[in-house]
Write a protein that holds these residues in place. Structure first.
Motif, PDB file in Angstrom:
ATOM      1  N   TYR A  83       0.826  -1.204   0.000  1.00 30.42           N
ATOM      2  CA  TYR A  83       0.000   0.000   0.000  1.00 30.42           C
ATOM      3  C   TYR A  83       0.866   1.262   0.000  1.00 30.42           C
ATOM      4  O   TYR A  83       0.655   2.178  -0.812  1.00 30.42           O
ATOM      5  CB  TYR A  83      -0.928  -0.005   1.212  1.00 30.42           C
ATOM      6  N   LYS A  84       1.853   1.300   0.864  1.00 29.47           N
ATOM      7  CA  LYS A  84       2.657   2.514   1.008  1.00 29.47           C
ATOM      8  C   LYS A  84       3.589   2.729  -0.179  1.00 29.47           C
ATOM      9  O   LYS A  84       3.719   3.860  -0.683  1.00 29.47           O
ATOM     10  CB  LYS A  84       3.454   2.457   2.310  1.00 29.47           C
ATOM     11  N   THR A  85       4.242   1.671  -0.651  1.00 29.73           N
ATOM     12  CA  THR A  85       5.192   1.869  -1.752  1.00 29.73           C
ATOM     13  C   THR A  85       4.470   2.171  -3.068  1.00 29.73           C
ATOM     14  O   THR A  85       4.969   2.965  -3.873  1.00 29.73           O
ATOM     15  CB  THR A  85       6.102   0.640  -1.923  1.00 29.73           C
ATOM     16  N   THR A  86       3.311   1.574  -3.277  1.00 34.05           N
ATOM     17  CA  THR A  86       2.547   1.870  -4.489  1.00 34.05           C
ATOM     18  C   THR A  86       2.238   3.354  -4.573  1.00 34.05           C
ATOM     19  O   THR A  86       2.455   4.000  -5.608  1.00 34.05           O
ATOM     20  CB  THR A  86       1.238   1.061  -4.523  1.00 34.05           C
ATOM     21  N   HIS A  87       1.773   3.934  -3.474  1.00 33.18           N
ATOM     22  CA  HIS A  87       1.393   5.344  -3.493  1.00 33.18           C
ATOM     23  C   HIS A  87       2.597   6.272  -3.469  1.00 33.18           C
ATOM     24  O   HIS A  87       2.496   7.419  -3.913  1.00 33.18           O
ATOM     25  CB  HIS A  87       0.453   5.640  -2.333  1.00 33.18           C
ATOM     26  N   THR A  88       3.709   5.776  -2.958  1.00 34.46           N
ATOM     27  CA  THR A  88       4.938   6.582  -3.043  1.00 34.46           C
ATOM     28  C   THR A  88       5.397   6.703  -4.486  1.00 34.46           C
ATOM     29  O   THR A  88       5.834   7.774  -4.930  1.00 34.46           O
ATOM     30  CB  THR A  88       6.054   5.945  -2.189  1.00 34.46           C
ATOM     31  N   ILE A  89       5.284   5.621  -5.237  1.00 33.43           N
ATOM     32  CA  ILE A  89       5.717   5.631  -6.637  1.00 33.43           C
ATOM     33  C   ILE A  89       4.746   6.422  -7.502  1.00 33.43           C
ATOM     34  O   ILE A  89       5.131   7.312  -8.265  1.00 33.43           O
ATOM     35  CB  ILE A  89       5.855   4.189  -7.159  1.00 33.43           C
TER      36      ILE A  89
END
Length: 491
Positions: free
Chosen positions: A249-255
């Protein structure tokens, strides 16, 4: 007389030009909002490709047909399985080409093309979202040759045999980080609209001689204990899954902040949590604390597999939907999965009306409804006339996906619309974004005989034709997160 001509020109100019909706006295209703999707399963060639070894041209033809049927049904999303068994249905440097494409793992389509790139471009050309569906841990379905680049060869200590399957060990940190890297790689390189994972966390248990066969993760469990870990083994397993989901969840939205993350767990949270519900306990057996993920907001949409009919009391569709909604403390979207492929099944069949009835159940219980069909094949085959029934009924109008305002709550600028009359008495509306933000969709209302009709068009559409029977029109711009601009209207 000359002054009258000037006045006439000014009046006609006002009638033919676009104006903000606030000045329009007879507004159409709000645009319909509903996520309408279908899973396209590639494992075992369930939906696409229809068989292994199809030519590139035939694979593309099947893609186009699936998307054409979806567009004709006023659906707005496809959830495409791109990773079935630590493989790739796209060009990847991390995992081998899937055997479901060519029949041999590690062999690319010939003539070469990138299937996921084609899917994304073809879906977007029709105004349809493309969500990439991954299996996080399953590594092999059936015995057979594996490519040299498969994880069973490149990271053998992270792969476990359980029953007849190979499984990436969720407790092995190398395996978890590899899966996360695969997800992130696709988000970076492809213009997908969502990342989606299914219900295969720890494997569904198998039995031998009446006893459950334990999952053989002794090595990773011992490593955890040696590192000072204090959790009980079952809690440790659940934490392994929790950690990966939070990271996705967090890395997807960071990218890419606009890319949605969806989870599709088994439909029962825990037996007894909802009134009268019995059945499989994913918390104990799959180590999937699905309610926690929803409580924590570690997803943008949540698609429990509610694969039972409305009237089946022990696994009631509406009762289970109400349960999951009660766990939705972060106001994410709960869009259940429906077992549409049971329509026409001689052994476990649903009545055709079960599917539109379930859609209506969701609509009555949600301000922002949605659902996902398993699978697209049933709609392609129009089993028992189901696709026709949906098109004539619950799908008779287009719909926008509900806006995900926790990702982006800034609406795009109102569009610029130029109107020109055509020889047949109609009009052509030339559409231009109101600022530099690309338009994902145009939402268009037209009125004829005092009836408003809503349609969507892909953002790159330069102009649309309005029939001579249309008296009024309204246009909005919609961004990737579903935010809608203020309205522009004209006659």
């Amino acid at each position: 007389m000359r002054g009258f001509g000037v006045i006439l020109i000014l009046v006609l100019g006002c009638l033919l030009s676009a104006s903000p909706m606030e000045s329009w006295s007879e507004e159409p209703p709000a645009a319909p909002r509903e996520f309408r999707a279908a899973w396209v399963a590639t494992v075992e060639n369930i939906d696409w490709p229809s068989k292994r070894g199809l030519s590139t041209a035939d694979q593309k033809t099947e893609i186009d047909r699936i998307l054409d049927v979806a567009a004709d049904l006023n659906m707005n999303a496809i959830v495409l399985q791109v990773r079935t068994t630590a493989d790739a249905l796209y060009a990847s440097e991390l995992e081998p080409w899937s055997l479901y494409l060519t029949g041999t793992q590690g062999v690319a389509p010939a003539p070469y093309y990138d299937p996921l790139e084609y899917w994304v471009n073809a879906a977007h050309a029709r105004g349809i979202e493309l969500h990439a569906w991954f299996n996080p841990y399953r590594a092999q379905m059936k015995p057979g040759e594996l490519a040299d680049s498969h994880v069973s060869h490149t990271m053998p200590s992270s792969v476990i045999k359980y029953d007849r399957y190979l499984w990436m060990d969720p407790g092995n940190q190398q395996a978890a980080q590899h899966s996360l890297a695969v997800f992130n790689d696709v988000v970076r390189r492809y213009d997908i609209d969502g990342v989606h994972i299914d219900d295969y966390f720890y494997p569904y248990p198998v039995t031998q001689d009446g006893e459950k066969v334990p999952f053989p993760d002794d090595a990773s469990w011992a490593q955890y204990q040696a590192g000072g870990g204090k959790l009980e083994r079952d809690d440790w397993r659940r934490k392994n899954i929790n950690d990966l989901i939070e990271q996705i969840y967090k890395t997807t939205h960071t990218i890419k902040p606009h890319v949605r993350f969806g989870i599709s767990p088994f439909g029962i949270g825990r037996p007894g949590k909802a009134p009268g519900i019995t059945g499989f306990d994913q918390y104990e057996e799959l180590y999937a604390d699905a309610a926690l993920w929803l409580n924590e907001g570690w997803c943008d949409y949540f698609t429990p597999q509610l694969y039972w009919p409305i009237a089946q009391k022990a696994q009631s569709f509406p009762v289970l939907l109400d349960y999951w909604q009660s766990e939705n403390t972060q106001s994410r979207y709960v869009w259940p999965g429906m077992y549409t492929s049971r329509v026409g099944d001689k052994n476990r069949g649903f009545e055709k009306q079960e599917i539109p009835d379930q859609i209506e159940v969701v609509r009555r219980r949600s301000e922002f409804p949605g659902h996902v069909h398993f699978s697209m094949k049933a709609l392609l085959e129009n089993r028992e006339g189901l696709a026709d029934t949906l098109k004539a009924g619950v799908y008779r109008s287009a719909a926008l996906s509900p806006a995900m305002t926790w990702l982006d709550d800034s609406p795009p600028a109102a569009p610029k619309v130029k109107t020109e009359h055509t020889a047949n008495g109609g009009r052509t509306l030339t559409l231009t974004p109101g600022d530099d933000e690309p338009v994902w969709l145009w939402g268009v209302w037209t009125r004829a005989s005092d009836k408003w009709t809503f349609t969507t068009y892909p953002g790159p559409t330069p102009s649309i034709a309005v029939a001579s029977s249309t008296t009024d029109w309204v246009v909005t711009a919609v961004d990737r997160c579903g935010n809608e601009s203020s309205r522009v209207a004209g006659q």
